[in-house]
Design an enzyme around this catalytic site. Structure first.
Site, PDB file in Angstrom:
ATOM      1  N   CYS A   1      24.940 -46.539  -9.178  1.00 37.73           N
ATOM      2  CA  CYS A   1      24.646 -45.575  -8.098  1.00 37.73           C
ATOM      3  C   CYS A   1      25.768 -45.465  -7.082  1.00 37.73           C
ATOM      4  CB  CYS A   1      23.341 -45.954  -7.411  1.00 37.73           C
ATOM      5  SG  CYS A   1      21.986 -46.080  -8.563  1.00 37.73           S
TER       6      CYS A   1
ATOM      7  N   HIS B   1      22.709 -43.030  -0.678  1.00 33.45           N
ATOM      8  CA  HIS B   1      22.203 -42.944  -2.047  1.00 33.45           C
ATOM      9  C   HIS B   1      20.684 -42.795  -1.977  1.00 33.45           C
ATOM     10  CE1 HIS B   1      21.167 -43.634  -6.099  1.00 33.45           C
ATOM     11  NE2 HIS B   1      20.737 -44.878  -5.929  1.00 33.45           N
TER      12      HIS B   1
ATOM     13  N   ASN C   1      15.890 -40.812  -8.019  1.00 36.38           N
ATOM     14  CA  ASN C   1      17.178 -41.494  -8.041  1.00 36.38           C
ATOM     15  C   ASN C   1      18.006 -40.962  -9.215  1.00 36.38           C
ATOM     16  OD1 ASN C   1      19.294 -43.286  -8.360  1.00 36.38           O
ATOM     17  ND2 ASN C   1      18.056 -45.132  -8.083  1.00 36.38           N
TER      18      ASN C   1
HETATM   19  N1  ACO Z   1       2.601 -47.884  -9.858  1.00 35.47           N
HETATM   20  C1  ACO Z   1       1.680 -48.728  -9.403  1.00 35.47           C
HETATM   21  N2  ACO Z   1       1.910 -50.036  -9.176  1.00 35.47           N
HETATM   22  C2  ACO Z   1       3.164 -50.485  -9.416  1.00 35.47           C
HETATM   23  C3  ACO Z   1       4.198 -49.649  -9.881  1.00 35.47           C
HETATM   24  C4  ACO Z   1       3.877 -48.299 -10.112  1.00 35.47           C
HETATM   25  N3  ACO Z   1       4.798 -47.397 -10.559  1.00 35.47           N
HETATM   26  N4  ACO Z   1       5.334 -50.374 -10.006  1.00 35.47           N
HETATM   27  C5  ACO Z   1       5.035 -51.628  -9.635  1.00 35.47           C
HETATM   28  N5  ACO Z   1       3.723 -51.694  -9.277  1.00 35.47           N
HETATM   29  C6  ACO Z   1       2.974 -52.853  -8.801  1.00 35.47           C
HETATM   30  C7  ACO Z   1       3.573 -54.167  -9.247  1.00 35.47           C
HETATM   31  O1  ACO Z   1       3.111 -54.510 -10.540  1.00 35.47           O
HETATM   32  C8  ACO Z   1       3.047 -55.106  -8.180  1.00 35.47           C
HETATM   33  O2  ACO Z   1       1.706 -55.422  -8.472  1.00 35.47           O
HETATM   34  P1  ACO Z   1       1.145 -56.909  -8.134  1.00 35.47           P
HETATM   35  O3  ACO Z   1       1.246 -57.039  -6.648  1.00 35.47           O
HETATM   36  O4  ACO Z   1      -0.264 -56.838  -8.653  1.00 35.47           O
HETATM   37  O5  ACO Z   1       2.021 -57.851  -8.877  1.00 35.47           O
HETATM   38  C9  ACO Z   1       3.058 -54.228  -6.921  1.00 35.47           C
HETATM   39  O6  ACO Z   1       3.049 -52.870  -7.373  1.00 35.47           O
HETATM   40  C10 ACO Z   1       4.246 -54.453  -6.041  1.00 35.47           C
HETATM   41  O7  ACO Z   1       5.438 -54.438  -6.851  1.00 35.47           O
HETATM   42  P2  ACO Z   1       6.875 -54.498  -6.224  1.00 35.47           P
HETATM   43  O8  ACO Z   1       7.900 -54.498  -7.326  1.00 35.47           O
HETATM   44  O9  ACO Z   1       6.930 -55.604  -5.223  1.00 35.47           O
HETATM   45  O10 ACO Z   1       6.896 -53.072  -5.465  1.00 35.47           O
HETATM   46  P3  ACO Z   1       7.913 -52.560  -4.402  1.00 35.47           P
HETATM   47  O11 ACO Z   1       7.217 -52.219  -3.177  1.00 35.47           O
HETATM   48  O12 ACO Z   1       9.136 -53.450  -4.314  1.00 35.47           O
HETATM   49  O13 ACO Z   1       8.401 -51.165  -5.054  1.00 35.47           O
HETATM   50  C11 ACO Z   1      10.308 -50.298  -6.239  1.00 35.47           C
HETATM   51  C12 ACO Z   1       9.037 -51.146  -6.325  1.00 35.47           C
HETATM   52  C13 ACO Z   1       9.924 -48.887  -5.857  1.00 35.47           C
HETATM   53  C14 ACO Z   1      11.012 -50.309  -7.579  1.00 35.47           C
HETATM   54  C15 ACO Z   1      11.229 -50.871  -5.126  1.00 35.47           C
HETATM   55  O14 ACO Z   1      11.334 -52.264  -5.287  1.00 35.47           O
HETATM   56  C16 ACO Z   1      12.638 -50.296  -5.113  1.00 35.47           C
HETATM   57  O15 ACO Z   1      12.842 -49.145  -4.767  1.00 35.47           O
HETATM   58  N6  ACO Z   1      13.663 -51.127  -5.426  1.00 35.47           N
HETATM   59  C17 ACO Z   1      15.068 -50.778  -5.220  1.00 35.47           C
HETATM   60  C18 ACO Z   1      15.599 -49.801  -6.210  1.00 35.47           C
HETATM   61  C19 ACO Z   1      17.075 -49.593  -5.983  1.00 35.47           C
HETATM   62  O16 ACO Z   1      17.525 -49.338  -4.870  1.00 35.47           O
HETATM   63  N7  ACO Z   1      17.896 -49.728  -7.019  1.00 35.47           N
HETATM   64  C20 ACO Z   1      19.334 -49.662  -6.855  1.00 35.47           C
HETATM   65  C21 ACO Z   1      19.896 -48.394  -7.307  1.00 35.47           C
HETATM   66  S1  ACO Z   1      19.455 -47.958  -8.985  1.00 35.47           S
HETATM   67  C22 ACO Z   1      20.903 -48.008  -9.975  1.00 35.47           C
HETATM   68  O17 ACO Z   1      21.901 -48.529  -9.613  1.00 35.47           O
HETATM   69  C23 ACO Z   1      20.798 -47.387 -11.329  1.00 35.47           C
END
Ligand code: ACO
Length: 332
Positions: free
Chosen positions: A114, A255, A285
Site C-alpha cells: 500500500c 492510504h 483498500n
Molecule cells: N465480519 C464480522 N466479524 C468479523 C469480521 C467480519 N468481516 N472480521 C473479523 N471479525 C470478527 C473476528 O473474528 C473477531 O471475533 P471474536 O472477537 O469473536 O474473535 C472480531 O470480529 C474482532 O476481530 P478483529 O480482527 O480484532 O477486528 P478489528 O476491529 O481489528 O477489525 C480489520 C479488523 C478491519 C481487518 C482491522 O484490523 C484493520 O483494518 N486492520 C488494518 C488493515 C491495514 O491497514 N492493512 C495495511 C494495508 S493493506 C496492504 O498493504 C495490502
C-alpha cells in the site's frame, strides 16, 4: 538544480461494484459490522479479462492527457503493484508502456504494497533531481480481487480494484517542487501481511500447497495497531523536518485502508475534517492505487487547485511506510 513537480493525476475504477450486502451472502459478516469497523460500503471489482495493466493504462491515459506533456517526452514508467499481470515477468510497467505505445522508456515495477505509490513518487523524484529522467509516469494499479480469498471474512471485506497515475516532471521552479518524501520499512513484521505461496520460499512444494496460500493473508488487529503508530509518527516527522504546521496542509491524503486508522491519525495531527480526503467508503483498500485514486477524486470534484499542498501518508505490507509533501503543480 532540477526539481520534480507533480503535474497531473488520473484514476480508473472498474464498473462492477461489490457491496457489503453481497459480501454478507458470501461470508459470515454484515453491512453494519463492515461499516462500523472499516468505514467501507462498497468496492469496485475488475472484470475477469481486465488486467492490472488495463486499469493502469486507463488511469495513465487520463493523467497524460491532463499533463500538457507530449507522450513522446515520457522517459520512464514506474508501476507500483502487488497484483501484477504476471508473476515475475514481464513487468506490468512494460505492458503498460506497450499499451500506451510509449517507445524506449525505462519501465519497471516496484513492490511496496500500500506504500507503493509513495515509493514510486520518491523514485521519480530521485531520477528527475539527478538529471537522469525528465518526465516520469508513475502508476499504482491493483487487481486485488485476483489475490483475495473470498472465504476469509478478515480480508475479503477490505480490498477492491482500481488504478491511479500521475505525471512527474522536471522543473527549475522550486515553488513547484515536491518538498520532501520519507520512506521506510521493517521486515520484522513481514508476517503480518503476506501471500505465502508462489515465491522462491515455496517454489519446490508450491504445487502441493493450498491454492488459498496464493491469496493475501493478514493479521488485521496487529497490523491496525502498527499502522496507527507508524502513520502518525511518519507524518509528524516529515512536518517537523520541513518546519510545516499541519494547518498549512490543504489536503491530507492517507492510504485508504480503514476509516478508524485515518481518523486516529487525523486526530493526532489535529487536522480538521475538511483537510482529510476520504474515499475508503466507495473504493475500499486498493493498495498502491488508493492514494492516487483519492487525489483524483479531489481533483475531479474541483477542489484541487494549483499550488495547494498535499500531505500523502501510506502504510502497507512489508511492512512499509512513507509520507510526502507535494504541491499540486500543473503546467500553466
Ligand atoms: N465480519 C464480522 N466479524 C468479523 C469480521 C467480519 N468481516 N472480521 C473479523 N471479525 C470478527 C473476528 O473474528 C473477531 O471475533 P471474536 O472477537 O469473536 O474473535 C472480531 O470480529 C474482532 O476481530 P478483529 O480482527 O480484532 O477486528 P478489528 O476491529 O481489528 O477489525 C480489520 C479488523 C478491519 C481487518 C482491522 O484490523 C484493520 O483494518 N486492520 C488494518 C488493515 C491495514 O491497514 N492493512 C495495511 C494495508 S493493506 C496492504 O498493504 C495490502
Amino acid at each position: 538544480m532540477m526539481y520534480a513537480a507533480l503535474r497531473s493525476i488520473g484514476a480508473y475504477a472498474p464498473s462492477k461494484i461489490l457491496t457489503n450486502e453481497e459480501l454478507s451472502v458470501m461470508v459470515d459478516t454484515s453491512d453494519e459490522w463492515i461499516i462500523k469497523r472499516t468505514g467501507i460500503k462498497e468496492r469496485h471489482i475488475a472484470a475477469k479479462d481486465e488486467f492490472t495493466s488495463d486499469m493502469g493504462v486507463s488511469a495513465a491515459n487520463i493523467a497524460l492527457d491532463r499533463s500538457g506533456i507530449n507522450r513522446d517526452e515520457i522517459d520512464m514508467i514506474v508501476c507500483a503493484t502487488i497484483s501484477p499481470d504476471y508473476f515475475c515477468m514481464p513487468s506490468t510497467a512494460t505492458i503498460i508502456s506497450h499499451k500506451l505505445d510509449l517507445k524506449n522508456v525505462t519501465a519497471f515495477d516496484i513492490s511496496a504494497a500500500c506504500t507503493g505509490f509513495v515509493y514510486a513518487l520518491s523514485i521519480a523524484k530521485a531520477f528527475i533531481e539527478s538529471g537522469m529522467k525528465k518526465n516520469v509516469l508513475i502508476v499504482g494499479a491493483e487487481k486485488l480481487s485476483a489475490i483475495t480469498d473470498y472465504t476469509d471474512r478478515g480480508t475479503c471485506i477490505l480490498f477492491g480494484d482500481g488504478a491511479g497515475a500521475a505525471v512527474i516532471s522536471a522543473t527549475k521552479d522550486k515553488s513547484e517542487a515536491i518538498i520532501d518524501i520519507h520512506t521506510g520499512s521493517d521486515g520484522e513484521y513481514a508476517d503480518l501481511l503476506m501471500t505465502p505461496n508462489g515465491g522462491s520460499g515455496s517454489a519446490h512444494d508450491s504445487l502441493a500447497q493450498e491454492a488459498s496460500s496464493c491469496f493475501m493473508q493478514m493479521k488485521g488487529n496487529e497490523t491496525f495497531k502498527v499502522a496507527v503508530r507508524t502513520l502518525t509518527k511518519d507524518v509528524e516527522e516529515i512536518l517537523e523536518t520541513n518546519n510545516i504546521d499541519s494547518s498549512e496542509i490543504k489536503h491530507f491524503v492517507p492510504h485508504q485502508a480503514n476509516l478508524r486508522i485515518i481518523k486516529a491519525v487525523g486526530d493526532a495531527l489535529k487536522l480538521k475534517d475538511e483537510q482529510v480526503v476520504l474515499t475508503v467508503e466507495k473504493y475500499g483498500n486498493t493498495s498502491s492505487a488508493s492514494i492516487p485514486m483519492a487525489i483524483n477524486d479531489v481533483y475531479e470534484s474541483g477542489n484541487l487547485k494549483a499550488g495547494e499542498l498535499m500531505l500523502l501518508d501510506a502504510f502497507g505490507g512489508g511492512l512499509t511506510w512513507g509520507s510526502a509533501l507535494v504541491p499540486f503543480s500543473p503546467l500553466k
